[in-house]
Motif scaffolding. Structure first.
Motif, PDB file in Angstrom:
ATOM      1  N   PHE A 356    -102.777  21.050-107.491  1.00 51.38           N
ATOM      2  CA  PHE A 356    -102.363  21.805-106.317  1.00 51.38           C
ATOM      3  C   PHE A 356    -102.764  23.274-106.443  1.00 51.38           C
ATOM      4  N   ASN A 357    -102.818  23.930-105.279  1.00 46.58           N
ATOM      5  CA  ASN A 357    -103.364  25.291-105.233  1.00 46.58           C
ATOM      6  C   ASN A 357    -102.396  26.375-105.678  1.00 46.58           C
ATOM      7  N   ASP A 358    -101.211  25.992-106.147  1.00 49.84           N
ATOM      8  CA  ASP A 358    -100.349  27.003-106.767  1.00 49.84           C
ATOM      9  C   ASP A 358    -100.616  27.092-108.265  1.00 49.84           C
ATOM     10  N   ALA A 359    -101.535  26.256-108.758  1.00 46.98           N
ATOM     11  CA  ALA A 359    -101.822  26.198-110.194  1.00 46.98           C
ATOM     12  C   ALA A 359    -103.289  26.494-110.462  1.00 46.98           C
ATOM     13  N   ILE A 360    -103.540  27.065-111.624  1.00 44.85           N
ATOM     14  CA  ILE A 360    -104.902  27.268-112.105  1.00 44.85           C
ATOM     15  C   ILE A 360    -104.913  26.943-113.590  1.00 44.85           C
ATOM     16  N   THR A 361    -105.954  26.253-114.043  1.00 41.86           N
ATOM     17  CA  THR A 361    -106.037  25.826-115.438  1.00 41.86           C
ATOM     18  C   THR A 361    -107.050  26.678-116.181  1.00 41.86           C
ATOM     19  N   ASN A 362    -106.592  27.310-117.246  1.00 38.97           N
ATOM     20  CA  ASN A 362    -107.449  28.119-118.112  1.00 38.97           C
ATOM     21  C   ASN A 362    -107.363  27.578-119.535  1.00 38.97           C
ATOM     22  N   ASN A 363    -108.509  27.109-120.041  1.00 35.71           N
ATOM     23  CA  ASN A 363    -108.575  26.586-121.410  1.00 35.71           C
ATOM     24  C   ASN A 363    -107.531  25.496-121.653  1.00 35.71           C
ATOM     25  N   GLY A 364    -107.370  24.620-120.672  1.00 34.36           N
ATOM     26  CA  GLY A 364    -106.466  23.496-120.825  1.00 34.36           C
ATOM     27  C   GLY A 364    -105.004  23.812-120.593  1.00 34.36           C
ATOM     28  N   ASP A 545     -79.244  16.148-115.799  1.00 34.36           N
ATOM     29  CA  ASP A 545     -79.720  15.743-117.117  1.00 34.36           C
ATOM     30  C   ASP A 545     -81.204  16.061-117.276  1.00 34.36           C
ATOM     31  N   LYS A 546     -81.669  16.122-118.518  1.00 33.41           N
ATOM     32  CA  LYS A 546     -83.076  16.391-118.796  1.00 33.41           C
ATOM     33  C   LYS A 546     -83.931  15.238-118.298  1.00 33.41           C
ATOM     34  N   SER A 547     -85.170  15.547-117.973  1.00 31.61           N
ATOM     35  CA  SER A 547     -86.077  14.527-117.462  1.00 31.61           C
ATOM     36  C   SER A 547     -86.779  13.818-118.612  1.00 31.61           C
ATOM     37  N   PRO A 548     -87.002  12.505-118.481  1.00 33.29           N
ATOM     38  CA  PRO A 548     -87.694  11.774-119.548  1.00 33.29           C
ATOM     39  C   PRO A 548     -89.215  11.861-119.462  1.00 33.29           C
ATOM     40  N   VAL A 549     -89.769  12.489-118.408  1.00 35.94           N
ATOM     41  CA  VAL A 549     -91.220  12.489-118.228  1.00 35.94           C
ATOM     42  C   VAL A 549     -91.870  13.482-119.185  1.00 35.94           C
ATOM     43  N   LYS A 550     -93.156  13.271-119.422  1.00 38.50           N
ATOM     44  CA  LYS A 550     -93.914  14.160-120.296  1.00 38.50           C
ATOM     45  C   LYS A 550     -94.156  15.484-119.592  1.00 38.50           C
ATOM     46  N   GLN A 551     -93.922  16.570-120.298  1.00 38.32           N
ATOM     47  CA  GLN A 551     -94.120  17.892-119.718  1.00 38.32           C
ATOM     48  C   GLN A 551     -95.600  18.275-119.745  1.00 38.32           C
ATOM     49  N   THR A 552     -96.064  18.877-118.651  1.00 41.67           N
ATOM     50  CA  THR A 552     -97.434  19.389-118.598  1.00 41.67           C
ATOM     51  C   THR A 552     -97.527  20.677-119.409  1.00 41.67           C
ATOM     52  N   GLN A 553     -98.640  20.828-120.124  1.00 41.26           N
ATOM     53  CA  GLN A 553     -98.833  22.014-120.944  1.00 41.26           C
ATOM     54  C   GLN A 553     -99.106  23.217-120.044  1.00 41.26           C
ATOM     55  N   THR A 554     -98.141  24.114-119.963  1.00 43.92           N
ATOM     56  CA  THR A 554     -98.305  25.331-119.170  1.00 43.92           C
ATOM     57  C   THR A 554     -98.288  26.548-120.084  1.00 43.92           C
ATOM     58  N   ALA A 555     -98.620  27.688-119.511  1.00 36.89           N
ATOM     59  CA  ALA A 555     -98.659  28.919-120.297  1.00 36.89           C
ATOM     60  C   ALA A 555     -97.265  29.420-120.649  1.00 36.89           C
ATOM     61  N   TYR A 556     -96.234  28.840-120.038  1.00 37.40           N
ATOM     62  CA  TYR A 556     -94.871  29.339-120.237  1.00 37.40           C
ATOM     63  C   TYR A 556     -93.947  28.241-120.768  1.00 37.40           C
ATOM     64  N   LEU A 557     -94.507  27.170-121.288  1.00 37.51           N
ATOM     65  CA  LEU A 557     -93.766  25.933-121.539  1.00 37.51           C
ATOM     66  C   LEU A 557     -92.606  26.116-122.515  1.00 37.51           C
ATOM     67  N   LYS A 558     -91.445  25.574-122.114  1.00 43.49           N
ATOM     68  CA  LYS A 558     -90.270  25.465-122.967  1.00 43.49           C
ATOM     69  C   LYS A 558     -89.838  24.005-122.999  1.00 43.49           C
ATOM     70  N   PRO A 559     -89.231  23.561-124.094  1.00 40.78           N
ATOM     71  CA  PRO A 559     -88.775  22.166-124.146  1.00 40.78           C
ATOM     72  C   PRO A 559     -87.551  21.957-123.260  1.00 40.78           C
ATOM     73  N   GLU A 560     -87.463  20.779-122.672  1.00 40.90           N
ATOM     74  CA  GLU A 560     -86.274  20.408-121.913  1.00 40.90           C
ATOM     75  C   GLU A 560     -85.123  20.148-122.884  1.00 40.90           C
ATOM     76  N   LEU A 561     -83.943  20.658-122.583  1.00 43.41           N
ATOM     77  CA  LEU A 561     -82.772  20.475-123.437  1.00 43.41           C
ATOM     78  C   LEU A 561     -81.831  19.441-122.831  1.00 43.41           C
ATOM     79  N   SER A 562     -81.191  18.687-123.720  1.00 44.61           N
ATOM     80  CA  SER A 562     -80.176  17.731-123.267  1.00 44.61           C
ATOM     81  C   SER A 562     -78.904  18.482-122.890  1.00 44.61           C
TER      82      SER A 562
END
Length: 645
Positions: A356-364, A545-562
Motif C-alpha cells: 500500500f501507498n502508506d508504506a515504502i520499503t528500503n533495504n528490506g 490480546d496479542k496477535s498470533p500473526v507474523k510481524q512485518t519487519q519495519t523500521a520501528y518494530l517492537k515485539p507484541e506483548l502478552s
C-alpha cells in the motif's frame, strides 16, 4: 401556379439581397482621382479591456477563421476557430500558452502569435509592424498613413447591418519596383451611423479592414493579394473575470511549464473525511483517513474496488478479498487489522502489507511514508502552478502533474488549495480543497476521471487522533485472561475530566498506557471513568490480546506483548516511577494527569459476583465495583453491570 412560385422566389431573393452588405466589390480602387486627403479618425483605435469577435479572411487561399479576443490590463486571451478546430491562446508577458481539447504547451511569443492573423510578409513588416492582435493592427494602420501616396473618404456602404463610412489609402511603388503597391480600405461607423449595441462604446467604431497588394499605378492596376478583418462584436471585458477566463480547462496538461515540488504543510497527525466521485462507475463514496506519524499508525475506510484514485491504494495491486472495509495499519508492531467499513465486524488480522501507498520499503525494511505522500501520493513527481480557479464557488490555487503509465497512457493529478483569504472552520491559510485524477490513453483521449472532495480535515498535532474511538476491539476479543484493568488518576476529578474533555483525557490515557506498557494503542479500548466511594477517580479500560500473526519487519518494530507481560510492565512502572498522561485541552492549554495505582478487574463468568478481587494491584486497598461480562465476545455496551460495596 408556376408564376406564383417564380414571384415568391424573386421576393425571397430580394430580401436576401437587402440583408447582404452593400459595399463596393473587392478590386483595385486606388485609381480614383478625387481623394480628399482625410485621415482615419483616431478614435477607431481600441483601448484596453475590450472583447472583440473578428472574422479573418485570406482571399488568396479562400481561408476563413473566427477569432475572439479578450484583452485585459496584463493579459490577452484569444480563441481561434477554423476548419481544423478551435485553439486557445493565453498571451502573457513571459510567453503564450496554447491549448485545444487534447494538447497544451507553453511557447514563446514569436513562435505562435504570427499564426493568429497571417498576412503577406510585406504587409506584416511595412504596414502592420508584425502586429498580432486587433488593437495593435488598427494602431499600426493608423500610424502607417504617413507612408501613403493618397488617402481619403470614398463612397459609403452597409457593413454588418450598419451604415458605414468608407476610407481608402494607397501607397504606390511600395517595394521600389515601380509596380507593387498597397491598398488599405477601412469601413467604420460614423456620426450618422447606428450606435453600437454595447453602451460601453460610441462611434466611430471599426467595422471592417481590407489590406491588399496590387500591381499598377494611378491609371489602373490588379489586386495580387488580399486579406480582410471584419469586427462582428465589440464590448468591454470585466477585469474581475480575468483569472477565470485565463484558466486552461481542467484535465489538460501543458508541456513546457516551470515544474516544482508541491509545497504543502500537512500535519504529522491528521484525520480527513472525504467524498470520492468515480464518473466511470457513476458512484460516490465516503472515505475516512487517519494518519499518526508519532505512533506510526494509519487507518483507511473506503471502497477498495471503486475508490481506485485515493492515494492510499492508487496503482496498487489489491488483494482480491479486500472490498468495502476499514483497515488499521500499525507500523510499530508490523500488523494490520481489516474490519467491515463500520468497524463492527473483524474480517482478518494480518502481517502488515507493504504494497500500500502508506508504506515504502528500503533495504528490506518497511517505513511509513510522509503525510504529503499519504494524502496526495505525489512522491517523485513535480507540479506546475496552473493558475487560479473557482470550483463549486470556492477560489482555489490549482497545481497539475503528469504520471506516465505502463500502457502508454498517463494520469493527470490536479491538487487544489483554498486561497489564503478564505477560511475553513474559522481557520485561514492554505488548505487542501480537492484532488482530481484524469486518466487518458496514449492518444490523450480521456478514459475516466475521479474527484476527491475534502469534507473535513482535522489537525491532531496538539490533541492527537482519537484512537480510543478507532480501535480494533472486534479483532482482539478472543482472550481468556483477565483483560479489564483500572488506573487511579491521582490529580483529576470527574469535573476536571469534564472540563478537559472526556475524549481528550481518554486519548491521552491510551497513549500514555501504550507507551508505558509497550503495546499498540489500537489494543486499548472502551474507557469507563468513575469515582469510587473514597472519592478517587478511576479509569477502567480493556486491552486486546496479542496477535498470533507474523510481524512485518519495519523500521520501528517492537515485539507484541502478552497480557501478562503488559500487566507486569505497567505494574512495575506505576510502582517505581508512576505514569503521567499529557494532554491539551480544547482551549489549547496543557494539562497532566498522574497515575499512581493500577489493578486488574476480575471478569470471570460467575452468576453470583464475588467480592472485589484485584490482580497485580499496586497501592493500598480500594473499594471498586466488579464488572461482569456474560459473553466477552460482545462489546461492553449493554453487557456490563456493576456492584458497589
Amino acid at each position: 401556379m408556376l408564376r406564383t412560385v417564380v414571384l415568391v422566389l424573386i421576393g425571397v431573393l430580394g430580401v436576401v439581397a437587402e440583408l447582404q452588405d452593400n459595399i463596393p466589390a473587392v478590386g483595385f480602387k486606388c485609381k480614383q482621382p478625387n481623394m480628399t486627403g482625410v485621415d482615419l479618425p483616431l478614435d477607431i483605435a481600441l483601448k484596453m479591456n475590450y472583447q472583440a469577435t473578428i472574422r479573418y479572411t485570406n482571399w488568396d487561399k479562400s481561408i476563413t477563421a473566427l477569432l475572439t479576443e479578450r484583452n485585459f490590463t496584463d493579459l490577452l486571451l484569444v480563441e481561434k476557430t477554423d476548419r481544423n478546430g478551435a485553439t486557445s491562446y493565453i498571451v502573457r508577458n513571459d510567453g503564450v500558452i496554447t491549448f485545444n481539447n487534447t494538447n497544451c504547451s507553453n511557447n514563446t511569443k514569436d513562435t505562435v502569435l504570427p499564426q493568429l492573423y497571417p498576412f503577406d510578409p510585406f504587409l506584416e513588416a511595412n504596414i502592420l509592424n508584425n502586429s498580432t492582435n486587433l488593437a495593435s493592427i488598427v494602431n499600426s494602420v493608423i500610424s502607417s498613413q504617413s507612408k501613403l501616396s493618397f488617402k481619403g473618404l470614398v463612397e459609403a456602404g452597409v457593413v454588418g447591418g450598419i451604415d458605414a463610412v468608407g476610407w481608402i489609402g494607397c501607397w504606390f511603388n511600395a517595394t521600389g519596383d515601380n509596380q507593387t503597391g498597397v491598398q488599405i480600405e477601412v469601413f467604420y461607423a460614423g456620426d450618422k451611423s447606428q450606435p453600437p449595441y454595447s453602451a460601453d462604446y460610441k462611434n466611430p467604431t471599426l467595422l471592417s479592414l481590407h489590406l491588399s497588394l496590387f500591381k499598377g499605378n494611378t491609371s489602373g492596376g490588379e489586386i495580387t493579394s488580399h486579406f480582410s478583418l471584419d469586427v462582428v462584436e465589440l464590448e468591454k471585458t470585466d477585469e474581475n473575470k480575468k483569472n477565470e477566463a485565463a484558466s486552461v480547462p481542467r484535465g489538460v496538461y501543458c508541456d513546457g511549464m516551470k515544474l516544482e515540488n508541491l509545497s504543502t504543510s500537512i500535519p504529522e497527525r491528521f484525520g480527513a473525511s472525504l467524498d470520492f466521485v468515480n464518473t466511470q462507475t457513476k458512484q460516490i463514496d465516503s472515505a475516512q483517513i487517519l494518519y499518526d506519524n508519532l505512533l506510526k499508525i494509519t487507518s483507511f475506510s473506503l471502497d477498495f474496488n471503486n475508490d481506485k484514485d485515493i492515494p492510499f491504494i492508487a496503482g496498487v495491486d489489491l488483494p482480491k478479498n479486500l472490498t468495502t472495509a476499514t483497515i488499521y495499519r500499525d507500523f510499530v508492531y508490523g500488523i494490520q487489522y481489516v474490519l467491515s467499513k463500520d468497524s463492527r465486524v473483524c474480517r482478518s488480522v494480518e502481517s502488515l502489507d507493504p504494497r500500500f501507498n502508506d508504506a515504502i520499503t528500503n533495504n528490506g525494511t518497511v517505513e511509513l511514508r510522509s503525510p504529503e505522500d499519504i494524502l496526495l501520493n505525489v512522491s517523485g513527481i513535480q507540479f506546475y502552478n496552473s493558475g487560479k480557479k473557482v470550483i463549486e464557488g470556492v477560489s482555489v490555487d490549482s497545481y497539475l502533474a503528469k504520471k506516465e503509465e505502463s500502457n502508454g497512457g498517463f494520469v493527470l493529478v490536479e491538487v487544489n488549495f483554498i486561497q489564503d483569504d478564505w477560511s475553513v472552520e474559522n481557520v485561514k491559510g492554505r488548505q487542501i480543497h480537492s484532488i482530481a485524477h484524469f486518466h487518458k490513453d496514449k492518444d490523450s483521449k480521456l478514459v475516466s476521471e475521479t474527484y476527491i472532495h475534502f469534507d473535513s480535515f482535522q489537525n491532531y498535532t496538539a490533541l492527537g487522533p482519537l484512537w480510543i474511538k478507532s480501535n480494533v476491539f472486534p479483532c482482539t476479543t478472543e482472550s481468556v485472561e483477565d483483560n479489564f484493568f483500572f488506573l487511579n488518576l491521582k490529580n483529576a476529578s470527574l469535573k476536571n475530566i469534564k472540563d478537559y474533555g472526556t475524549e481528550n483525557v481518554e486519548s491521552a490515557l491510551a497513549e500514555a498506557i501504550s507507551k508505558a506498557g509497550n503495546v499498540s494503542v489500537l489494543r486499548i479500548s472502551y474507557f469507563m471513568l468513575k469515582q469510587d466511594n473514597a472519592g478517587e477517580t478511576l479509569a477502567c479500560f480493556l486491552i486486546g490480546d496479542k496477535s498470533p500473526v507474523k510481524q512485518t519487519q519495519t523500521a520501528y518494530l517492537k515485539p507484541e506483548l502478552s497480557l501478562d507481560e503488559f500487566r507486569k510492565i505497567i505494574n512495575d512502572t506505576v510502582t517505581t516511577s508512576g505514569i503521567v498522561a499529557n494532554l491539551v485541552t480544547e482551549y489549547q492549554k496543557e494539562a497532566t494527569i498522574g497515575i499512581d495505582k493500577f489493578g486488574v478487574i476480575n471478569t470471570h463468568d460467575d452468576p453470583h459476583p464475588p467480592g472485589p478481587k484485584f490482580v497485580g494491584y499496586s497501592g493500598g486497598a480500594i473499594a471498586l465495583g466488579v464488572y461482569l461480562f456474560y459473553n466477552k465476545r460482545r462489546t461492553i455496551g449493554g453487557m456490563a453491570y456493576q456492584v458497589f460495596e
